[in-house]
Design a protein around this motif. Structure first.
Motif: not given
Ligand code: NAD
Length: 248
Positions: A7-9, A74-75, A124-126, A170-171
């Motif tokens: 995870x990127x927090x 950006x992620x 990201x779709x994640x 969208x999660x």
């Protein structure tokens, strides 16, 4: 490995108290990156030598600065909006300037950060997890000399519910944490200057409930859970009104 592996927090108010404890907990649980944001450069420096941490001295009210941060990272999957300030006075003692400042730091900051980081979580779709810092001083309880603070934290609850409702399909999970008094550096200062208000609530809790203050680590552990994939939206079903129904 860990509950937050990969995870990127982003964590605001990361230099002390609940924010700092949460940065440390996210790292312990294997986060790939924690972007630690605070205005206190000196205290933020204690994190500078840690691997997987990027420290940024930034005011959460600085919309352009927050947008630039989101472009630099950006992620991001997890956004913990922890920054908040307490103004200690009765309603009639509160000035318009204080009203605007506390709403800027405690609420509008979340407008900036969510506007900046939510689009990348969506694309990201994640999915992603947004955790907002509320307080028991909000819609939950009236605390003496906290009308302004409680109004800002009540607004955070409303903002959180609205964002959750808009993006859950969208999660994107959006939750608010509403602690009772937590033993942090700023709480300890308030306790000395403010015998009547915080202490009313504190004594109630100490005498009648847990027998002690909450610790920053306890709140941080809750944030680990909310940030993790242990808490997913996959079990949610939607009824005909589009209301999420958590019954299995
Ligand atoms: P704290 O008050 O001890 O520290 C807050 C940190 O936020 C400091 O490092 C400060 O430099 C930073 N900060 C302040 N304004 C900022 C800004 N504009 N931009 C970036 N950083 C900023 O921390 P705490 O007591 O752990 O409180 C953190 C959050 O938890 C706050 O939102 C607070 O309202 C909430 N909260 C605290 C308690 C408690 O009893 N301590 C209880 C409920 C909720």
């Amino acid at each position: 490995t860990g509950r937050l592996a990969g995870k990127r927090c982003v964590v605001t108010a990361a230099a002390q108290g609940i924010g700092l404890a949460t940065v440390e907990a996210f790292l312990r649980e294997g986060a790939a990156l924690v972007v630690a944001v605070d205005i206190n450069q000196e205290k933020l420096n204690q994190l500078a030598s840690q691997s997987r941490v990027a420290c940024r001295v930034l005011d959460v009210c600085d919309g352009a600065g927050i947008r630039a941060l989101a472009m630099e990272f950006p992620d991001i999957n997890v956004l913990f909006n922890c920054a908040g300030i307490v103004t200690n006075q009765t309603f009639l003692e509160t000035t318009e300037g204080e009203w605007d400042k506390d709403f800027d730091v405690n609420v509008k900051s979340m407008f900036h950060t969510i506007q900046a980081f939510l689009p990348q979580m969506l694309s990201s779709g994640d999915g992603g997890s947004i955790i907002n810092m509320g307080s028991v001083a909000s819609t939950l309880r009236g605390i003496p000399r906290r009308s302004l603070y409680g109004a800002t934290k009540a607004a955070v609850i409303g903002l959180t519910k609205g964002v959750a409702r808009d993006y859950i399909r969208q999660r994107i999970r959006c939750n608010v944490v509403c602690p009772s008094p937590v033993a942090t550096p700023s709480y300890n200062v308030r306790k000395q200057n403010d015998q009547d208000s915080d202490m009313d609530l504190c004594n109630h809790i100490v005498d009648n409930l847990t027998g002690r203050l909450a610790s920053a680590d306890e709140v941080a552990n809750l944030c680990v859970y909310l940030a993790s994939d242990e808490f997913t939206t996959t079990f949610l079903r939607f009824n005909s009104s589009g209301i999420a129904d958590s019954r299995r």
